[in-house]
Structures are given as structure tokens and as C-alpha cells.
Design a protein around this motif. Structure first.
Motif, PDB file in Angstrom:
ATOM      1  N   GLY A 184       0.803  -1.206   0.000  1.00 51.37           N
ATOM      2  CA  GLY A 184       0.000   0.000   0.000  1.00 51.37           C
ATOM      3  C   GLY A 184       0.840   1.262   0.000  1.00 51.37           C
ATOM      4  O   GLY A 184       2.025   1.262  -0.336  1.00 51.37           O
ATOM      5  N   THR A 185       0.207   2.360   0.372  1.00 50.41           N
ATOM      6  CA  THR A 185       0.862   3.663   0.421  1.00 50.41           C
ATOM      7  C   THR A 185       0.518   4.349   1.739  1.00 50.41           C
ATOM      8  O   THR A 185      -0.424   3.951   2.426  1.00 50.41           O
ATOM      9  N   GLU A 186       1.278   5.363   2.086  1.00 49.21           N
ATOM     10  CA  GLU A 186       0.939   6.140   3.271  1.00 49.21           C
ATOM     11  C   GLU A 186       1.342   7.595   3.094  1.00 49.21           C
ATOM     12  O   GLU A 186       2.203   7.933   2.285  1.00 49.21           O
ATOM     13  N   LEU A 187       0.656   8.410   3.867  1.00 49.39           N
ATOM     14  CA  LEU A 187       0.872   9.852   3.837  1.00 49.39           C
ATOM     15  C   LEU A 187       0.959  10.352   5.265  1.00 49.39           C
ATOM     16  O   LEU A 187       0.178   9.927   6.116  1.00 49.39           O
ATOM     17  N   CYS A 188       1.931  11.218   5.541  1.00 47.31           N
ATOM     18  CA  CYS A 188       2.136  11.737   6.891  1.00 47.31           C
ATOM     19  C   CYS A 188       2.269  13.252   6.823  1.00 47.31           C
ATOM     20  O   CYS A 188       3.150  13.776   6.128  1.00 47.31           O
ATOM     21  N   VAL A 211       4.916  17.239   4.395  1.00 44.47           N
ATOM     22  CA  VAL A 211       4.152  16.031   4.086  1.00 44.47           C
ATOM     23  C   VAL A 211       5.102  15.004   3.475  1.00 44.47           C
ATOM     24  O   VAL A 211       5.913  15.337   2.604  1.00 44.47           O
ATOM     25  N   ALA A 212       5.016  13.760   3.942  1.00 47.56           N
ATOM     26  CA  ALA A 212       5.743  12.652   3.331  1.00 47.56           C
ATOM     27  C   ALA A 212       4.721  11.696   2.731  1.00 47.56           C
ATOM     28  O   ALA A 212       3.720  11.371   3.376  1.00 47.56           O
ATOM     29  N   ALA A 213       4.938  11.264   1.504  1.00 42.95           N
ATOM     30  CA  ALA A 213       4.045  10.320   0.835  1.00 42.95           C
ATOM     31  C   ALA A 213       4.915   9.325   0.076  1.00 42.95           C
ATOM     32  O   ALA A 213       5.801   9.720  -0.687  1.00 42.95           O
ATOM     33  N   PHE A 214       4.678   8.028   0.301  1.00 44.26           N
ATOM     34  CA  PHE A 214       5.549   7.024  -0.305  1.00 44.26           C
ATOM     35  C   PHE A 214       4.875   5.659  -0.320  1.00 44.26           C
ATOM     36  O   PHE A 214       3.860   5.431   0.347  1.00 44.26           O
ATOM     37  N   GLU A 215       5.477   4.756  -1.086  1.00 41.72           N
ATOM     38  CA  GLU A 215       5.039   3.362  -1.126  1.00 41.72           C
ATOM     39  C   GLU A 215       5.492   2.680   0.163  1.00 41.72           C
ATOM     40  O   GLU A 215       6.676   2.701   0.503  1.00 41.72           O
ATOM     41  N   SER A 216       4.546   2.069   0.870  1.00 37.03           N
ATOM     42  CA  SER A 216       4.866   1.488   2.172  1.00 37.03           C
ATOM     43  C   SER A 216       5.688   0.209   2.076  1.00 37.03           C
ATOM     44  O   SER A 216       6.137  -0.312   3.092  1.00 37.03           O
ATOM     45  N   SER A 217       5.885  -0.298   0.851  1.00 42.56           N
ATOM     46  CA  SER A 217       6.746  -1.469   0.677  1.00 42.56           C
ATOM     47  C   SER A 217       8.214  -1.135   0.876  1.00 42.56           C
ATOM     48  O   SER A 217       9.045  -2.032   1.046  1.00 42.56           O
ATOM     49  N   VAL A 218       8.543   0.169   0.876  1.00 42.74           N
ATOM     50  CA  VAL A 218       9.917   0.598   1.183  1.00 42.74           C
ATOM     51  C   VAL A 218      10.085   0.598   2.700  1.00 42.74           C
ATOM     52  O   VAL A 218       9.286   1.205   3.413  1.00 42.74           O
ATOM     53  N   PRO A 219      11.102  -0.084   3.246  1.00 39.86           N
ATOM     54  CA  PRO A 219      11.290  -0.112   4.708  1.00 39.86           C
ATOM     55  C   PRO A 219      11.375   1.306   5.281  1.00 39.86           C
ATOM     56  O   PRO A 219      12.079   2.163   4.734  1.00 39.86           O
ATOM     57  N   HIS A 220      10.666   1.537   6.396  1.00 34.13           N
ATOM     58  CA  HIS A 220      10.592   2.894   6.923  1.00 34.13           C
ATOM     59  C   HIS A 220      10.301   2.888   8.412  1.00 34.13           C
ATOM     60  O   HIS A 220       9.822   1.901   8.969  1.00 34.13           O
ATOM     61  N   VAL A 221      10.581   4.030   9.047  1.00 38.18           N
ATOM     62  CA  VAL A 221      10.266   4.230  10.457  1.00 38.18           C
ATOM     63  C   VAL A 221      10.277   5.732  10.722  1.00 38.18           C
ATOM     64  O   VAL A 221      11.013   6.483  10.073  1.00 38.18           O
ATOM     65  N   TYR A 222       9.430   6.163  11.647  1.00 36.68           N
ATOM     66  CA  TYR A 222       9.410   7.557  12.092  1.00 36.68           C
ATOM     67  C   TYR A 222      10.043   7.630  13.479  1.00 36.68           C
ATOM     68  O   TYR A 222       9.733   6.803  14.341  1.00 36.68           O
ATOM     69  N   LEU A 223      10.901   8.641  13.710  1.00 36.44           N
ATOM     70  CA  LEU A 223      11.546   8.822  14.999  1.00 36.44           C
ATOM     71  C   LEU A 223      11.381  10.261  15.470  1.00 36.44           C
ATOM     72  O   LEU A 223      11.456  11.190  14.658  1.00 36.44           O
ATOM     73  N   ASN A 224      11.180  10.425  16.759  1.00 35.48           N
ATOM     74  CA  ASN A 224      11.159  11.767  17.341  1.00 35.48           C
ATOM     75  C   ASN A 224      12.453  11.964  18.111  1.00 35.48           C
ATOM     76  O   ASN A 224      12.594  11.515  19.250  1.00 35.48           O
ATOM     77  N   ASP A 225      13.402  12.656  17.490  1.00 33.54           N
ATOM     78  CA  ASP A 225      14.693  12.944  18.120  1.00 33.54           C
ATOM     79  C   ASP A 225      14.700  14.310  18.784  1.00 33.54           C
ATOM     80  O   ASP A 225      15.733  14.762  19.265  1.00 33.54           O
ATOM     81  N   GLY A 226      13.525  14.976  18.797  1.00 33.75           N
ATOM     82  CA  GLY A 226      13.455  16.314  19.360  1.00 33.75           C
ATOM     83  C   GLY A 226      13.203  16.329  20.851  1.00 33.75           C
ATOM     84  O   GLY A 226      13.232  15.284  21.526  1.00 33.75           O
ATOM     85  N   ASP A 227      12.933  17.513  21.371  1.00 30.82           N
ATOM     86  CA  ASP A 227      12.717  17.696  22.806  1.00 30.82           C
ATOM     87  C   ASP A 227      11.250  17.858  23.173  1.00 30.82           C
ATOM     88  O   ASP A 227      10.917  17.974  24.351  1.00 30.82           O
ATOM     89  N   VAL A 228      10.367  17.890  22.173  1.00 34.81           N
ATOM     90  CA  VAL A 228       8.935  18.072  22.430  1.00 34.81           C
ATOM     91  C   VAL A 228       8.162  16.988  21.688  1.00 34.81           C
ATOM     92  O   VAL A 228       8.657  16.421  20.703  1.00 34.81           O
ATOM     93  N   PRO A 229       6.955  16.677  22.134  1.00 32.92           N
ATOM     94  CA  PRO A 229       6.140  15.687  21.414  1.00 32.92           C
ATOM     95  C   PRO A 229       5.884  16.127  19.973  1.00 32.92           C
ATOM     96  O   PRO A 229       5.762  17.321  19.680  1.00 32.92           O
ATOM     97  N   ALA A 230       5.818  15.162  19.093  1.00 39.06           N
ATOM     98  CA  ALA A 230       5.492  15.419  17.688  1.00 39.06           C
ATOM     99  C   ALA A 230       4.124  14.819  17.390  1.00 39.06           C
ATOM    100  O   ALA A 230       3.799  13.723  17.863  1.00 39.06           O
ATOM    101  N   LYS A 231       3.324  15.555  16.615  1.00 35.45           N
ATOM    102  CA  LYS A 231       1.999  15.070  16.227  1.00 35.45           C
ATOM    103  C   LYS A 231       1.867  15.120  14.710  1.00 35.45           C
ATOM    104  O   LYS A 231       2.318  16.073  14.070  1.00 35.45           O
ATOM    105  N   ALA A 232       1.248  14.072  14.182  1.00 29.99           N
ATOM    106  CA  ALA A 232       1.097  13.992  12.735  1.00 29.99           C
ATOM    107  C   ALA A 232      -0.234  13.353  12.377  1.00 29.99           C
ATOM    108  O   ALA A 232      -0.773  12.547  13.142  1.00 29.99           O
ATOM    109  N   TRP A 233      -0.754  13.750  11.238  1.00 32.62           N
ATOM    110  CA  TRP A 233      -1.905  13.065  10.652  1.00 32.62           C
ATOM    111  C   TRP A 233      -1.362  12.008   9.722  1.00 32.62           C
ATOM    112  O   TRP A 233      -0.549  12.273   8.854  1.00 32.62           O
ATOM    113  N   TRP A 234      -1.814  10.774   9.922  1.00 31.81           N
ATOM    114  CA  TRP A 234      -1.224   9.615   9.285  1.00 31.81           C
ATOM    115  C   TRP A 234      -2.314   8.878   8.542  1.00 31.81           C
ATOM    116  O   TRP A 234      -3.322   8.471   9.133  1.00 31.81           O
ATOM    117  N   GLN A 235      -2.162   8.685   7.240  1.00 30.19           N
ATOM    118  CA  GLN A 235      -3.152   7.959   6.449  1.00 30.19           C
ATOM    119  C   GLN A 235      -2.493   6.811   5.720  1.00 30.19           C
ATOM    120  O   GLN A 235      -1.438   6.982   5.105  1.00 30.19           O
TER     121      GLN A 235
END
Length: 254
Positions: A184-188, A211-235
Motif C-alpha cells: 500500500g501507500t501512506e501519507l504523513c 508532508v511525506a508520501a511514499f510506497e509502504s513497501s519501502v522499509p521505513h520508520v518515524y523517529l522523534n529525536d526532538g525535545d517536544v512531542p510530535a503530532k502527525a496526521w497519518w493515512q
């Protein structure tokens, strides 16, 4: 006895309320910890899905790239999975994330105020209406305090799943930062904080408004390396899961 869970209550995902209640009581006696009823219900739903597919723990673990021990702990409500682990297991079993939210709604504590940390959904203020108020969305609380809030995309059809994901500082969308892949695909879309997207062999810093949009068959991960919480809309679109890739290719992900 938890409210709404009598000894003669109907079975849920192959386990009666009596069995679930006894498990909770046993673990509370042995560990002294307050065990989350939604964790038990989530694990029971995954176990039922695995058995319906005729898979052993080892077979499922091999398919999704995690250890049988981890799957056993999740099925027994002893640990909570990461977003990535839950996603690949759910899709491998041909379930949906909506099935997971419905599983936690069946927990007795979903009918009363839940203790902090329980993954109990909040009810919409206007059932059947077109507007869903802030604070009315079902939530899954995952490893590291990552929160997945379900958006009401069921009316759209087409196998689309949408969430708001909150990643506290130092957390990732998968266990130990391992990369996952699925069909499938995903959008963040980032609307608070920053995230690092590791996509294949590339890394991208995502800031508010990106916005990031890509084929989900590509290995991936999201990381929060910052100092505050991160929020995203994920489809995401529902699709078959291919499992985990290790974050470090020289090591095998447990």
C-alpha cells in the motif's frame, strides 16, 4: 468483578469474562501491578486472529520479523506493541486497525472512567452526526507512550485508515527503531514538533507543514529525536504486511 463483566457474560474473542477476570486477578496478585483490561482484550483479539489463520506463534513471528516471545507477551497482555509491530501483525492476520479499536471497546473498563494509561476509547459527543469533537476519538496507547487516535474514516470506504499519532521525545513508530514495510501507500502530515523519517537508505527531517508520501513497501520508520512531542496526521491504505527490517542491517531484529 469488573463492571459489566459477569461470570456468565458472553465470550469475547474466544475468552469468557470469567477467564479474563481470573487472568487479571492472578497477574495483580503476582506482580502487584494494575493490569490494563484493554491490553488483555487487544491480545485476545490478536490470538483469535492468529488461530483463525491456523498459525503457531513461531510461524507468525517468522512472517512478521519479531520474536515468538514478544508475540506471546502481546497476546497475553503482558506488554504493549509498538505502532509498527501492531500494524504488521494486524495486516498479516488480514485484520484491520479498526478491529483493534473495537477489541479495546469491549473491555469492561471502556464502560467507566479508565485509569491513566489504559487504552480506552472516548465516546463521540454526537453519535451519528457529521462532526466529531476534539477528545472524542478512540485511542491506543503503545510502547513508549506513543498514542494512536483513530479518525472516523470508515465512511470513506476503500480500505483507508487515518490516525493522529503522537510520538513523545525519544520514541519511534517501531520497536528499537527497526524499519517496517507493508503493502500500500501512506501519507504523513506534521502539524506539531519534528520527526525524522528513515525511508530505505535515506533520512528526512519533517517539520511542521511538511508532508511525506511514499510506497509502504519501502522499509521505513518515524523517529522523534526532538525535545517536544510530535503530532502527525497519518493515512494508510490497508494492505498485506511484509514485516520488520532491522534498523542496523548487521543485526537480526528480535
Amino acid at each position: 468483578m469488573p463492571a459489566g463483566c459477569g461470570r456468565q457474560a458472553p465470550a469475547r474473542d474466544g475468552y469468557s469474562c470469567a477467564v479474563l477476570f481470573d487472568r487479571l486477578q492472578y497477574r495483580r496478585r503476582m506482580t502487584g501491578a494494575e493490569v490494563s483490561e484493554p491490553d488483555i482484550m487487544l491480545g485476545a483479539r490478536l490470538r483469535a486472529g492468529r488461530r483463525n489463520k491456523g498459525l503457531t506463534l513461531r510461524q507468525l513471528a517468522s512472517r512478521v520479523g519479531v520474536s515468538p516471545q514478544l508475540l506471546s507477551q502481546i497476546e497475553n497482555g503482558k506488554t504493549v506493541p509498538s505502532v509498527g509491530t501492531l500494524k504488521v501483525v494486524v495486516t498479516e492476520l488480514e485484520l484491520s486497525m479498526d478491529d483493534m479499536f473495537r477489541a479495546i471497546e469491549s473491555a469492561p473498563s471502556a464502560r467507566r472512567s479508565a485509569a491513566p494509561g489504559n487504552r480506552v476509547p472516548k465516546k463521540t459527543e454526537e453519535p451519528g452526526g457529521p462532526v466529531f469533537r476534539a477528545g472524542s476519538f478512540a485511542e491506543l496507547r503503545m510502547t513508549g507512550g506513543v498514542v494512536l487516535s483513530q479518525l472516523p474514516t470508515g465512511i470513506l470506504g476503500g480500505g483507508i485508515e487515518s490516525f493522529v499519532v503522537t510520538l513523545p521525545p525519544g520514541t519511534a513508530s517501531s520497536t528499537d527503531g527497526s524499519l517496517i514495510r507493508h503493502g500500500g501507500t501512506e501519507l504523513c502530515f506534521i502539524y506539531e514538533g519534528t520527526l525524522t523519517l528513515k525511508l530505505g537508505f535515506q533520512s528526512y527531517e519533517l517539520k511542521v507543514g511538511d508532508v511525506a508520501a511514499f510506497e509502504s513497501s519501502v522499509p521505513h520508520v518515524y523517529l522523534n529525536d526532538g525535545d517536544v512531542p510530535a503530532k502527525a496526521w497519518w493515512q494508510q491504505t490497508e494492505a498485506l504486511s511484509y514485516g520488520h527490517w532491522p534498523a542496523d542491517e548487521s543485526q537480526q531484529q528480535a
